[in-house]
Design a protein around this motif. Structure first.
Motif, PDB file in Angstrom:
ATOM      1  N   ARG A 142      40.480  41.152  26.434  1.00 33.88           N
ATOM      2  CA  ARG A 142      41.384  40.969  25.299  1.00 33.88           C
ATOM      3  C   ARG A 142      40.856  39.872  24.365  1.00 33.88           C
ATOM      4  NH1 ARG A 142      46.704  42.462  23.667  1.00 33.88           N
ATOM      5  NH2 ARG A 142      46.956  41.406  21.673  1.00 33.88           N
ATOM      6  N   ALA A 143      40.315  38.808  24.942  1.00 29.31           N
ATOM      7  CA  ALA A 143      39.739  37.730  24.127  1.00 29.31           C
ATOM      8  C   ALA A 143      38.571  38.249  23.295  1.00 29.31           C
ATOM      9  CB  ALA A 143      39.294  36.568  25.017  1.00 29.31           C
ATOM     10  N   GLU A 144      37.757  39.130  23.866  1.00 27.80           N
ATOM     11  CA  GLU A 144      36.644  39.733  23.118  1.00 27.80           C
ATOM     12  C   GLU A 144      37.165  40.578  21.957  1.00 27.80           C
ATOM     13  OE1 GLU A 144      33.168  39.633  23.493  1.00 27.80           O
ATOM     14  OE2 GLU A 144      33.463  37.995  24.907  1.00 27.80           O
ATOM     15  N   LEU A 145      38.203  41.365  22.207  1.00 28.30           N
ATOM     16  CA  LEU A 145      38.792  42.191  21.150  1.00 28.30           C
ATOM     17  C   LEU A 145      39.369  41.317  20.039  1.00 28.30           C
ATOM     18  CD1 LEU A 145      39.659  44.881  19.918  1.00 28.30           C
ATOM     19  CD2 LEU A 145      41.677  44.820  21.415  1.00 28.30           C
ATOM     20  N   GLU A 146      40.094  40.279  20.415  1.00 28.02           N
ATOM     21  CA  GLU A 146      40.670  39.380  19.409  1.00 28.02           C
ATOM     22  C   GLU A 146      39.582  38.654  18.628  1.00 28.02           C
ATOM     23  OE1 GLU A 146      43.445  37.013  21.641  1.00 28.02           O
ATOM     24  OE2 GLU A 146      44.951  38.623  21.649  1.00 28.02           O
ATOM     25  N   TYR A 147      38.509  38.293  19.305  1.00 24.38           N
ATOM     26  CA  TYR A 147      37.384  37.674  18.605  1.00 24.38           C
ATOM     27  C   TYR A 147      36.806  38.657  17.596  1.00 24.38           C
ATOM     28  CZ  TYR A 147      32.808  35.934  17.446  1.00 24.38           C
ATOM     29  OH  TYR A 147      31.705  35.535  16.742  1.00 24.38           O
ATOM     30  N   GLY A 148      36.667  39.921  17.987  1.00 28.69           N
ATOM     31  CA  GLY A 148      36.166  40.945  17.073  1.00 28.69           C
ATOM     32  C   GLY A 148      37.044  41.080  15.839  1.00 28.69           C
ATOM     33  N   PRO A 155      35.428  45.625   5.558  1.00 29.24           N
ATOM     34  CA  PRO A 155      36.535  46.517   5.176  1.00 29.24           C
ATOM     35  C   PRO A 155      37.409  46.890   6.371  1.00 29.24           C
ATOM     36  CG  PRO A 155      34.420  47.684   5.101  1.00 29.24           C
ATOM     37  CD  PRO A 155      34.127  46.246   5.380  1.00 29.24           C
ATOM     38  N   GLY A 156      38.719  46.985   6.116  1.00 24.84           N
ATOM     39  CA  GLY A 156      39.678  47.324   7.155  1.00 24.84           C
ATOM     40  C   GLY A 156      40.259  46.074   7.792  1.00 24.84           C
ATOM     41  N   GLY A 157      41.271  46.293   8.602  1.00 22.58           N
ATOM     42  CA  GLY A 157      41.937  45.172   9.256  1.00 22.58           C
ATOM     43  C   GLY A 157      41.920  45.323  10.769  1.00 22.58           C
ATOM     44  N   ASP A 158      42.911  44.709  11.418  1.00 20.79           N
ATOM     45  CA  ASP A 158      42.988  44.730  12.879  1.00 20.79           C
ATOM     46  C   ASP A 158      43.090  46.143  13.434  1.00 20.79           C
ATOM     47  OD1 ASP A 158      42.834  41.996  12.788  1.00 20.79           O
ATOM     48  OD2 ASP A 158      44.921  41.646  13.366  1.00 20.79           O
ATOM     49  N   GLU A 159      43.815  47.010  12.744  1.00 18.81           N
ATOM     50  CA  GLU A 159      43.952  48.398  13.194  1.00 18.81           C
ATOM     51  C   GLU A 159      42.582  49.087  13.176  1.00 18.81           C
ATOM     52  OE1 GLU A 159      45.806  52.026  10.989  1.00 18.81           O
ATOM     53  OE2 GLU A 159      47.421  51.016  12.096  1.00 18.81           O
ATOM     54  N   THR A 160      41.829  48.867  12.126  1.00 18.43           N
ATOM     55  CA  THR A 160      40.485  49.443  12.020  1.00 18.43           C
ATOM     56  C   THR A 160      39.604  48.964  13.170  1.00 18.43           C
ATOM     57  OG1 THR A 160      40.649  49.534   9.608  1.00 18.43           O
ATOM     58  CG2 THR A 160      38.433  49.590  10.537  1.00 18.43           C
TER      59      THR A 160
END
Length: 196
Positions: free
Chosen positions: A128-134, A144-149
């Motif tokens: 989850r930390a890796e995803l949030e870092y991304g 381009p794009g946001g968290d959903e992207t």
């Protein structure tokens, strides 16, 4: 606990090899000792138990699969557009293909986490930390794009990597005109990431 950091790192890397080759059931201190080429009983001097070894493998895998700072800096000099996202995803695919063993061990960690609640908690936290870092990286970079992207791209790349490293023939010729995995990476990014 023994304190030689070089020996500990070699044992953790040997653990990665064993995990990728044998799966979690084959990850024993004896197997790690054999893979590291050290006397039997060495690993038990460096880790308090199997959970400790798995936690250290988790941390090592994230370091092994992280982008090279110099390559990342060079990539980030490009315009912040869909083409850059494609280049970043191509770099990711290159890293996991180059360190296939590391990524297969990461997949084994996922499977083991489904059976061990204590590992599931720590592994979920690190992934989850890796995803949030991304997400933060994507936003800070002005891509381009946001968290959903980022989330959808993460899930799509996870699936592509899984197929490419475990059953590469599944995707051969599925989308005519796209190479596996390079062309599929571009297709994923074009489908998921807005132009601006």
């Amino acid at each position: 606990m023994a304190g030689n950091p070089g020996r500990r790192a070699a044992l953790v890397d040997a653990g990665v090899e064993v995990l990728a080759r044998e799966g979690a059931r084959g990850l024993t201190f004896r197997a790690v000792d054999t893979a590291a080429g050290v006397p039997t009983g060495t690993a038990s001097n460096y880790f308090t138990g199997r959970d400790d070894l798995l936690r250290q493998i988790d941390a090592r895998l994230h370091a092994r699969l992280a982008p090279d700072p110099e390559v990342l800096a060079e990539l980030m000099a490009a315009p912040k557009d869909r083409a850059l996202v494609t280049a970043l995803m191509q770099d990711l695919m290159g890293r996991v293909t180059h360190d296939r063993t590391g990524y297969l061990a990461l997949l084994e960690m996922r499977l083991e986490a489904t059976r061990r609640p204590e590992l599931r908690a720590s592994f979920t936290e690190s992934v989850r930390a890796e995803l949030e870092y991304g997400m933060e990286f994507h936003q800070r970079a002005g891509l381009p794009g946001g968290d959903e992207t980022v989330t959808v791209l993460y899930l799509a790349m996870l699936g592509l990597i899984l197929e490419h490293l475990t059953l590469p023939g599944v995707l051969d010729g599925v989308l005519p005109g796209t190479g596996v995995p390079e062309g599929l990476v571009e297709t994923l990014v074009t489908t998921i990431v807005p132009e601006r």
